[in-house]
Design an enzyme around this catalytic site. Structure first.
Site, mmCIF file in Angstrom:
data_model
loop_
_atom_site.group_PDB
_atom_site.id
_atom_site.type_symbol
_atom_site.label_atom_id
_atom_site.label_comp_id
_atom_site.label_asym_id
_atom_site.label_seq_id
_atom_site.Cartn_x
_atom_site.Cartn_y
_atom_site.Cartn_z
ATOM 1 N N SER A 159 0.999 -1.355 -0.102
ATOM 2 C CA SER A 159 0.060 0.120 -0.093
ATOM 3 C C SER A 159 0.872 1.429 -0.040
ATOM 4 C CB SER A 159 -0.830 -0.167 1.332
ATOM 5 O OG SER A 159 -1.791 0.978 1.146
ATOM 6 N N ASN A 160 0.516 2.313 0.356
ATOM 7 C CA ASN A 160 1.227 3.610 0.447
ATOM 8 C C ASN A 160 0.584 4.648 1.446
ATOM 9 O OD1 ASN A 160 -0.912 5.575 -0.643
ATOM 10 N ND2 ASN A 160 -0.862 3.893 -2.430
ATOM 11 N N HIS A 161 1.142 5.651 1.734
ATOM 12 C CA HIS A 161 0.878 6.522 2.871
ATOM 13 C C HIS A 161 -0.181 7.504 2.550
ATOM 14 C CE1 HIS A 161 3.946 5.382 5.473
ATOM 15 N NE2 HIS A 161 4.966 5.494 4.532
#
Ligand code: CTP
Ligand code: CA
Length: 220
Positions: A24-26
């Site tokens: 995923s990512n931030h």
């Protein structure tokens, strides 16, 4: 005049590797949720297709929660027709080729051979629809650019590659992805407009004004 229907994607996507791990990512979802709220406040009907985030959805939005890029694409296509499509989500570009049913054990070296496949580009697909394309398709570009000219050039290349009508570009060299402030460029095939650094809800209000004005100018 009938309220325009706008589909907004927001937040990250989460791509499962096994029952306990994911890619995923931030992305916090804050920019997308703030934009959805600002569009609702200006009379739009908003379908908000959101990855997992920890913020309250704006009242009045049709909220569709998804996990993966494939689910996000499916939810967007199912929500059409729309007058506008605004892709704020930070879609994971890649997903694991297979979702392991059981936890990958460290001693089996499962991670050394983790295969990834490319996710569909939702913005490109919606912008390229031969039939039922929203009349305004907008992308966001989070870039690490040394200066404004480079940021604009990157955004313009993305505009061409995606086939959308606008790219809203911001420099994430600082903390834009998780932070509370943002400074953006609005890049179209014509001119570029700069919005000065401000809290995300102020930026969202300015963007919503521009987008609603464009939708009203281009209304059938
Ligand atoms: N986007 C999308 N589907 C994807 C990837 C991106 O809809 N699979 C959308 C994002 O929501 C955003 C825009 O496309 O509005 C630009 O995303 P970005 O990640 O900057 O573009 P990429 O083409 O993936 O380029 P990069 O190599 O910079 O990641
Ligand atoms: Ca990307």
């Amino acid at each position: 005049m009938k309220a325009p229907h706008i589909i907004v994607t927001a937040g990250p996507t989460v791509e499962p590797i096994d029952p306990v791990r994911f890619l995923s990512n931030h992305s916090s979802g804050r920019q997308g949720y703030a934009l959805a709220a600002a569009l609702l406040a200006r009379g739009a009907r908003v379908t908000l297709v959101s990855g997992p985030v920890n913020i309250e959805p704006p009242a009045g939005a049709d909220l569709i929660k998804v996990q993966t890029a494939l689910e996000m694409r499916g939810a967007v296509m199912a929500a059409l027709p729309a007058d506008g499509f605004i892709a704020v989500a930070a879609v994971a570009d890649w997903r694991p080729a297979t979702r392991h049913a059981s936890k990958i054990k460290t001693d089996k070296k499962g991670f050394a051979s983790l295969q990834l496949v490319e996710n569909p580009d939702i913005l490109k697909d919606v912008s390229g629809l031969a039939e039922g394309r929203p009349r305004l398709a907008v992308g966001f570009a989070a870039e690490t650019a040394p200066d404004t000219d480079t940021l604009e050039a990157l955004a313009r290349a993305k505009l061409d590659r995606k086939g959308c009508d606008l790219i809203i570009a911001n420099d994430v060299s600082g903390d834009a992805m998780g932070g509370a402030e943002n400074a953006v460029l609005i890049v179209s095939r014509g001119e570029t407009q700069a919005l000065a650094r401000a809290p995300k809800d102020v930026i969202a209000a300015q963007l919503a004004d521009s987008l609603m004005a464009l939708l009203n100018t281009h209304s059938q």
